[in-house]
Design a protein around this motif. Structure first.
Motif, PDB file in Angstrom:
ATOM      1  N   ASP A  81      12.337  11.705   3.847  1.00 55.66           N
ATOM      2  CA  ASP A  81      11.671  12.396   2.741  1.00 55.66           C
ATOM      3  C   ASP A  81      11.025  11.334   1.854  1.00 55.66           C
ATOM      4  N   MET A  82       9.723  11.431   1.663  1.00 52.16           N
ATOM      5  CA  MET A  82       8.999  10.443   0.866  1.00 52.16           C
ATOM      6  C   MET A  82       7.860  11.135   0.121  1.00 52.16           C
ATOM      7  N   THR A  83       7.628  10.718  -1.106  1.00 55.09           N
ATOM      8  CA  THR A  83       6.458  11.171  -1.862  1.00 55.09           C
ATOM      9  C   THR A  83       5.701   9.967  -2.384  1.00 55.09           C
ATOM     10  N   ARG A  84       4.390   9.993  -2.194  1.00 50.35           N
ATOM     11  CA  ARG A  84       3.505   9.025  -2.797  1.00 50.35           C
ATOM     12  C   ARG A  84       2.329   9.772  -3.432  1.00 50.35           C
ATOM     13  N   THR A  85       1.902   9.304  -4.592  1.00 49.27           N
ATOM     14  CA  THR A  85       0.741   9.870  -5.275  1.00 49.27           C
ATOM     15  C   THR A  85      -0.324   8.798  -5.380  1.00 49.27           C
ATOM     16  N   ILE A  86      -1.516   9.114  -4.937  1.00 50.41           N
ATOM     17  CA  ILE A  86      -2.621   8.161  -4.920  1.00 50.41           C
ATOM     18  C   ILE A  86      -3.775   8.707  -5.758  1.00 50.41           C
ATOM     19  N   VAL A  87      -4.806   7.896  -5.937  1.00 55.69           N
ATOM     20  CA  VAL A  87      -6.040   8.344  -6.590  1.00 55.69           C
ATOM     21  C   VAL A  87      -7.189   8.140  -5.605  1.00 55.69           C
ATOM     22  N   LEU A  88      -7.990   9.167  -5.450  1.00 52.70           N
ATOM     23  CA  LEU A  88      -9.172   9.067  -4.605  1.00 52.70           C
ATOM     24  C   LEU A  88     -10.312   8.523  -5.468  1.00 52.70           C
ATOM     25  N   GLY A  89     -10.627   7.257  -5.269  1.00 56.57           N
ATOM     26  CA  GLY A  89     -11.613   6.595  -6.113  1.00 56.57           C
ATOM     27  C   GLY A  89     -10.916   5.763  -7.175  1.00 56.57           C
ATOM     28  N   HIS A  90     -11.625   5.489  -8.258  1.00 54.51           N
ATOM     29  CA  HIS A  90     -11.083   4.676  -9.344  1.00 54.51           C
ATOM     30  C   HIS A  90     -10.193   5.525 -10.245  1.00 54.51           C
ATOM     31  N   ALA A  91      -9.013   4.985 -10.590  1.00 55.29           N
ATOM     32  CA  ALA A  91      -8.132   5.656 -11.541  1.00 55.29           C
ATOM     33  C   ALA A  91      -8.583   5.365 -12.958  1.00 55.29           C
ATOM     34  N   SER A  92      -8.530   6.372 -13.810  1.00 56.15           N
ATOM     35  CA  SER A  92      -8.817   6.153 -15.220  1.00 56.15           C
ATOM     36  C   SER A  92      -7.650   5.417 -15.857  1.00 56.15           C
ATOM     37  N   THR A 121       6.729   2.354   2.229  1.00 54.17           N
ATOM     38  CA  THR A 121       5.351   2.393   1.745  1.00 54.17           C
ATOM     39  C   THR A 121       5.257   1.920   0.303  1.00 54.17           C
ATOM     40  N   SER A 122       4.269   1.113   0.004  1.00 53.01           N
ATOM     41  CA  SER A 122       4.101   0.552  -1.338  1.00 53.01           C
ATOM     42  C   SER A 122       4.056   1.650  -2.400  1.00 53.01           C
ATOM     43  N   LYS A 123       4.591   1.287  -3.570  1.00 58.20           N
ATOM     44  CA  LYS A 123       4.531   2.202  -4.728  1.00 58.20           C
ATOM     45  C   LYS A 123       3.547   1.708  -5.793  1.00 58.20           C
ATOM     46  N   GLU A 124       2.803   0.668  -5.484  1.00 58.16           N
ATOM     47  CA  GLU A 124       1.672   0.308  -6.341  1.00 58.16           C
ATOM     48  C   GLU A 124       0.683   1.477  -6.316  1.00 58.16           C
ATOM     49  N   LEU A 125       0.026   1.731  -7.449  1.00 55.02           N
ATOM     50  CA  LEU A 125      -0.947   2.808  -7.480  1.00 55.02           C
ATOM     51  C   LEU A 125      -2.094   2.491  -6.530  1.00 55.02           C
ATOM     52  N   MET A 126      -2.292   3.352  -5.526  1.00 53.75           N
ATOM     53  CA  MET A 126      -3.344   3.151  -4.548  1.00 53.75           C
ATOM     54  C   MET A 126      -4.609   3.875  -5.006  1.00 53.75           C
ATOM     55  N   GLU A 127      -5.714   3.144  -5.058  1.00 56.62           N
ATOM     56  CA  GLU A 127      -7.016   3.717  -5.358  1.00 56.62           C
ATOM     57  C   GLU A 127      -7.863   3.584  -4.101  1.00 56.62           C
ATOM     58  N   LEU A 128      -8.228   4.726  -3.539  1.00 58.76           N
ATOM     59  CA  LEU A 128      -8.952   4.739  -2.271  1.00 58.76           C
ATOM     60  C   LEU A 128     -10.433   4.940  -2.497  1.00 58.76           C
TER      61      LEU A 128
END
Length: 353
Positions: free
Chosen positions: A222-233, A345-352
């Motif tokens: 069980d894993m949750t990751r939250t990312i941002v598509l593009g640049h995070a504000s 999986t990394s927990k640094e905020l991922m900006e894709l």
């Protein structure tokens, strides 16, 4: 291993002053007998251990469980078969959250014994090294699948498409099935803690929450990751940072002897002190194993204490309805001095981009 589990089951029966136990839940059947067929019942007394099933599964049951259990065909009369096995029993335990009212009445009508409902899942809470290894493998499958899907995410892809690709990659990597209905919740929908995937397109600037897991040898990750598509504000970065700090606090609390309620309370207090406690709307975590949710639970209502070799999640989240939400979750094994994080999986905020 199964002989030891039956021994532990009988010791538990003794603490409950019981002469027998009836087990119907598939996960408990598997745990106490290794049987993975689609229909069956275990009847264990202090002197006997029987596995009742039908003709579709008797050969399989004999192969999986026949060294410990007497495998028998109930021939379509399961209640009568169970009652016959318990003819001499006075007090009988049953799974209070599993046994149907119909089956209860059928058993009670055929027996002179007294039936007492119990919860057997705490007997599965402390894992063996093999169970931890299976969970570690399931986590590795999920990690690898997520890494393959991340570069494919793009504006216009739907949440459902992203979930399907993630589930496909887990299956291709060896997962037996998905741990649960995969959550992909983007934009305003990320404020829904259990926002399963829809046809909503992913959009630039979205928070996207992925909550998913793989299964290996029956054991769930069980894993949750939250990312941002593009640049995070900057606002998104600060919001994410707060959740990550609360999750790091939660991980630091996991060790033998920690009261599960207190672990939840410390993380909740951390967020409350920062004015965000009202947005943390669920428990801090839960056990995993043959089921995706099992003992122990890290919640305000828990009475459990962590023990070495338990597997739990730590998954704080903040959810602002109509705006967005963030959750970060790891699966981990309790060690002698702390915990081993099983999801890598990394927990640094991922900006894709």
């Amino acid at each position: 291993m199964i002989q030891e589990r039956v021994k532990n089951l009988r010791a538990y029966m003794a603490t409950q002053h019981a002469d027998g136990v009836v087990i119907l839940q598939p996960e408990n059947l598997r745990y106490f007998s290794d049987f993975t067929g689609g229909e069956g019942a275990l009847v264990v007394t202090h002197a006997t251990a029987e596995l009742w099933t039908d003709a579709r599964y008797t050969e399989q049951a004999a192969l999986q469980s026949g060294t410990v259990y007497a495998v028998k065909n109930h021939e379509g009369k399961l209640a009568a078969a169970i009652s016959g096995s318990l003819a001499a029993a006075g007090q009988v335990l049953y799974e209070q959250q599993v046994l149907t009212h119909y089956m209860y009445e059928a058993l009670a009508a055929r027996s002179q014994g007294r039936f007492v409902g119990v919860d057997l899942t705490p007997l599965r809470a402390v894992k063996t090294s093999a169970e931890i290894a299976a969970t570690r493998k399931a986590c590795a499958i999920a990690d690898a699948a997520f890494a393959k899907v991340l570069p494919r995410l793009h504006p216009g892809m739907t949440e459902r498409e992203a979930a399907a690709q993630l589930e496909c990659e887990m299956l291709l990597a060896g997962s037996e099935e998905k741990s649960f209905t995969t959550i992909v919740a983007s934009g305003k929908r990320s404020a829904m803690p259990h926002g399963t995937a829809t046809d909503k397109p992913l959009e630039t600037g979205d928070f996207i929450t992925f909550d998913f897991g793989a299964v290996w040898n029956g054991y769930h990750s069980d894993m949750t990751r939250t990312i941002v598509l593009g640049h995070a504000s900057q606002e998104q970065k600060e919001f994410y940072r707060l959740v990550r700090e609360s999750q790091q606090l939660g991980l630091s609390l996991i060790k033998p002897g920690m009261n599960c309620r207190e672990a939840d309370a410390e993380v909740r207090a951390f967020l409350t002190e920062r004015g965000m406690g009202k947005y943390f709307t669920h428990s801090l975590g839960h056990g995993t194993g043959l089921e995706i949710h099992e003992a122990p639970i890290l919640s305000p209502r828990s009475t459990a204490t962590l023990r070495k070799n338990m597997i739990v999640t730590v998954e704080p989240g903040l959810y602002i309805e109509g705006k967005y939400g963030v959750r970060i979750e790891d699966s981990l094994a309790v060690t002698a001095t702390g915990c081993e994080v099983l999801t890598q999986t990394s927990k640094e905020l991922m900006e894709l981009f």
